[in-house]
Design a protein around this motif. Structure first.
Motif, short mmCIF file in Angstrom:
data_model
loop_
_atom_site.label_atom_id
_atom_site.label_comp_id
_atom_site.label_asym_id
_atom_site.label_seq_id
_atom_site.Cartn_x
_atom_site.Cartn_y
_atom_site.Cartn_z
N LEU A 187 -11.90 5.09 -21.93
CA LEU A 187 -11.11 4.07 -21.23
C LEU A 187 -9.78 3.85 -21.95
O LEU A 187 -8.74 3.71 -21.33
CB LEU A 187 -11.91 2.77 -21.13
N GLY A 188 -9.86 3.83 -23.26
CA GLY A 188 -8.65 3.63 -24.05
C GLY A 188 -7.63 4.73 -23.83
O GLY A 188 -6.41 4.51 -23.86
N LEU A 189 -8.12 5.94 -23.59
CA LEU A 189 -7.21 7.07 -23.34
C LEU A 189 -6.64 6.99 -21.92
O LEU A 189 -5.69 7.71 -21.60
CB LEU A 189 -7.95 8.40 -23.52
N GLY A 190 -7.25 6.17 -21.08
CA GLY A 190 -6.73 6.02 -19.73
C GLY A 190 -7.60 6.60 -18.63
O GLY A 190 -7.23 6.57 -17.46
N GLY A 219 -17.42 -3.18 -16.35
CA GLY A 219 -16.56 -4.27 -16.81
C GLY A 219 -15.07 -4.01 -16.57
O GLY A 219 -14.25 -4.91 -16.71
N VAL A 220 -14.72 -2.77 -16.21
CA VAL A 220 -13.31 -2.43 -16.07
C VAL A 220 -13.02 -2.09 -14.61
O VAL A 220 -13.72 -1.27 -14.01
CB VAL A 220 -12.95 -1.22 -16.96
N SER A 221 -11.97 -2.69 -14.07
CA SER A 221 -11.69 -2.48 -12.66
C SER A 221 -11.05 -1.11 -12.44
O SER A 221 -10.40 -0.56 -13.33
CB SER A 221 -10.75 -3.58 -12.14
N GLY A 222 -11.30 -0.57 -11.27
CA GLY A 222 -10.69 0.71 -10.93
C GLY A 222 -11.43 1.92 -11.45
O GLY A 222 -10.97 3.04 -11.30
N THR A 223 -12.57 1.71 -12.07
CA THR A 223 -13.31 2.87 -12.57
C THR A 223 -14.31 3.36 -11.54
O THR A 223 -14.78 2.60 -10.70
CB THR A 223 -14.11 2.50 -13.84
#
Lengths: 347, 347
Positions: A187-190, A219-223
């Motif tokens: 996620l951190g890498l994008g 927990g992260v939107s758009g995934t």
DNA sequence: AGGAACGCGTTATACGTAAAACTCCGGCGT
DNA sequence: ACGCCGGAGTTTTACGTATAACGCGTTCCT
């Protein structure tokens, strides 16, 4: 088949010497031999006699009969380690840890590779017919578990659902945290479009990984998270990965694999499809076995403290055997970032 | 440490049932139980009584005491398989073959990974403290051999110098032929400058490979053969290969590796140096383990009939144990040409 | 001086199993 | 009528070890 009558198979077989023979040679009783050789003689036998016995034993090449000792003692100081696969380096390292602790306590460890579907004997005790004091078993070795139950042997489970199996103790890895770290890293890498290349072998540890990955991404939107399954083999992993990478429009930018072996397959699939790792596709493994560093690029993966799993498992078994309450363990894991992950390609 | 007095450790331990308990429950003598459960009762015990005994045994959950049986019989129907490394797929396959044959004859196989320099117990019998009937050992597991000698146990050696070790039987692979095929393959492609990436682990099988390679190349004019050595690990192989490829003027066009693991290292070295396999450099392996097909390109290598080695080894041990002369075997190997070899680059 | 205590052993027993040797009994041939 | 055989078990013994229980000559304490 075999021709029965106990001892002399041929004529000249010299008949392995027993403690009685040592006694005769040393001019003492068999009990004294046992005392001396068992290191239980302080204050019961004179130093001179003890030396006599030791010399006699050495001279005639005496080696104690394990079967007799085990019978007399009602215990064998031997543990069985049941693993799902010999070739998996993880389990080899578990063995090493367990054997080291065992040796320190005068125990031995016998290895039983559970024959995952290979029509081999399903009964560990058919293979390791040694009398055993206890069993340590990996959760992945489900085949053998039914045979182990129905035995009064203490059982320590490795990386398995707590409390489920009537095990006396558990040693677990925090694989959920490992998956969360993988997710965080990607996620951190994008990365947002991710496919989980999951084990087709049913096992608690893989269920936990899947759940942790799903929760971390929710927990992260758009995934988006897809899943494909494969048995733990390179070729099967490659085929599953090819399937996951098939749809060009919605192709994932990262493949999260349950195992380094599967990740190797994924890398192969990528190459076949003309995708470069990590430039076009990020791939992560799990376990950090030697293969992870044999590949090009080297795999980003999760390192498991395998030896420590073996050590703790053996310690727990010793605790149970000696009546102590076993320690409940959950061992930490760590992320090893290497060359197989990078930011996703620009859209 | 342990609290001595044999049986009852805690209070409520129900004391594992013995054949005597079965006898009491079935209303017969213990001898009859032994007869029935040992399948030796045809004509000695009535069908009705036999069924009674079997039912009683099932009811009270009787499981025979292996230690007692082993003591009484003076044999354990257990063989020890000594291997140098658990992670090497070759030995896992040897185990599978041996275990299959063993199971067919009511034998078990216990695995002992010889701790190559890993400060673990050097004594296989400390680990597998089961009483054993015999030992099958790989020639690469030199550490453990000294402990095995000084025992009257029959020993079958795998892939080792014939007659050297006082072994009762040998099962060998025609690795010389394998190497000759590799050499023929490379010579046929046009290679002349070749380096042998050899095992640093001393072992008969590697000596044979080296000799065969040398002889095969000596027969052809204009060839040169160098040698570098490395322990059987990817990274060590990479370093050795980098060394072999260092001198640009006389750089070899092919690397012949003693093992697929070393070949993986060689491929890595090639990539680091900017050489493409097989275009700029041909690489060959040995063993044909899974890794060989996980690499890109896939390795040209020599396939060894590992399962059959295990099968023949176990058969030979059974022969020895039952007084038959063991068959002497030399198993054929085959070349598997894949993507890691090609004609040398044009000068 | 009389025995308790000790040092240094020995004798005896048990572990659970397999199998050899024995017992008991009904039927059969002569 | 008698010996013999075979069926169906049982009793006994042995495997090699560890240890509890016992023996016995000295020494020591009081």
């Amino acid at each position: 088949m075999a021709d029965s009558t106990g001892r002399p198979p041929a004529a000249g077989a010299p008949a392995r010497p027993t403690s009685k023979d040592v006694a005769r040679a040393a001019g003492v009783s068999q009990a004294t031999v046992s005392l001396v050789l068992g290191e239980k003689w302080r204050g019961r036998v004179s130093e001179r006699t003890a030396e006599l016995v030791r010399a006699a034993a050495r001279d005639i090449g005496y080696r104690p009969n394990l079967a007799a000792r085990n019978l007399r003692l009602g215990r064998t100081r031997t543990a069985l380690l049941v693993v799902p696969a010999l070739t998996n380096e993880f389990f080899a390292r578990v063995y090493t840890g367990a054997a080291a602790v065992a040796a320190r306590h005068g125990f031995g460890v016998v290895l039983y590779p559970s024959p995952q579907g290979t029509g081999l004997a399903r009964d560990p005790f058919a293979s390791a017919r040694a009398a055993l004091d206890g069993v340590i078993a990996s959760s992945m070795a489900a085949d053998a578990l039914s045979a182990i139950r129905g035995t009064d042997l203490p059982l320590v489970m490795l990386d398995s659902a707590p409390g489920a199996t009537g095990a006396a103790a558990h040693v677990n890895l925090d694989v959920a945290d490992g998956m969360r770290r993988i997710a965080g890293h990607l996620l951190g890498l994008g990365h947002r479009r991710i496919v989980h290349l999951a084990s087709a072998v049913p096992s608690w540890t893989f269920d936990v990984r899947a759940a942790a990955l799903r929760e971390a991404l929710e927990g992260v939107s758009g995934t988006s998270l897809g899943t494909v399954r494969a048995p733990l083999e390179v070729d099967a992993g490659r085929r599953a990965a090819e399937q996951a990478l098939a749809s060009p429009g919605t192709r994932p930018t990262a493949l999260v694999c349950d195992d380094d072996i599967l990740a190797a397959g994924a890398c192969k699939a990528a190459r076949r499809l003309g995708l470069r790792v990590p430039h076009d596709l990020s791939v992560t493994g799990f376990d950090d076995v030697a293969l992870a560093r044999a590949l090009e690029p080297e795999l980003t993966t999760v390192r498991l403290p395998a030896e420590e799993v073996g050590e703790r498992g053996m310690k727990a078994l010793l605790d149970v055997l000696e009546g102590r309450p076993p320690a409940l363990d959950q061992l930490p894991v760590s992320l090893v970032p290497r060359g197989s992950t990078a930011p996703p390609p620009a859209l």
